[in-house]
Design a protein around this motif. Structure first.
Motif, mmCIF file in Angstrom:
data_model
loop_
_atom_site.group_PDB
_atom_site.id
_atom_site.type_symbol
_atom_site.label_atom_id
_atom_site.label_comp_id
_atom_site.label_asym_id
_atom_site.label_seq_id
_atom_site.Cartn_x
_atom_site.Cartn_y
_atom_site.Cartn_z
ATOM 1 N N TRP A 16 43.016 5.222 37.138
ATOM 2 C CA TRP A 16 44.426 4.904 36.908
ATOM 3 C C TRP A 16 44.986 4.073 38.069
ATOM 4 O O TRP A 16 45.714 3.110 37.863
ATOM 5 C CB TRP A 16 45.224 6.194 36.735
ATOM 6 N N THR A 19 43.076 0.413 38.035
ATOM 7 C CA THR A 19 43.274 -0.571 36.965
ATOM 8 C C THR A 19 44.702 -1.093 36.908
ATOM 9 O O THR A 19 45.657 -0.407 37.261
ATOM 10 C CB THR A 19 42.931 0.013 35.586
ATOM 11 N N THR A 20 44.801 -2.312 36.410
ATOM 12 C CA THR A 20 46.105 -2.947 36.226
ATOM 13 C C THR A 20 46.736 -2.414 34.941
ATOM 14 O O THR A 20 46.062 -1.753 34.145
ATOM 15 C CB THR A 20 45.932 -4.471 36.098
ATOM 16 N N TRP A 21 48.007 -2.742 34.728
ATOM 17 C CA TRP A 21 48.685 -2.298 33.497
ATOM 18 C C TRP A 21 48.004 -2.898 32.279
ATOM 19 O O TRP A 21 47.940 -2.285 31.223
ATOM 20 C CB TRP A 21 50.176 -2.660 33.536
ATOM 21 N N LYS A 24 45.120 -0.785 31.365
ATOM 22 C CA LYS A 24 45.595 0.465 30.779
ATOM 23 C C LYS A 24 45.963 0.261 29.307
ATOM 24 O O LYS A 24 45.664 1.094 28.463
ATOM 25 C CB LYS A 24 46.807 0.986 31.562
ATOM 26 N N ILE A 25 46.612 -0.871 29.015
ATOM 27 C CA ILE A 25 46.997 -1.172 27.631
ATOM 28 C C ILE A 25 45.743 -1.336 26.770
ATOM 29 O O ILE A 25 45.657 -0.791 25.665
ATOM 30 C CB ILE A 25 47.893 -2.436 27.575
#
Length: 61
Positions: A16, A19-21, A24-25
């Motif tokens: 978490w 990683t970048t947003w 995550k998406i």
């Protein structure tokens, strides 16, 4: 069992933070896609399995 879960949680926390947003998406979409596949499979299997389950339940004393 608890050790295993804790290990997974720690790995998830590290992931978490790392990683970048966007990552995550993408991960979320993959999760939803897998979930939909499982739900779809269950819906496909349910009509064939449910009558059998119902019969078994009826036959229980």
């Amino acid at each position: 069992m608890k050790k295993k879960v804790r290990k997974q949680l720690n790995r998830a926390k590290k992931w978490w933070k790392k990683t970048t947003w966007f990552g995550k998406i993408v991960a979320l979409f993959q999760f939803v896609y897998k979930l939909n596949k499982v739900v779809g499979w269950l819906k496909g299997v349910a009509p064939t399995v449910w009558p059998i389950v119902e019969e078994c339940l009826k036959n229980l004393p």
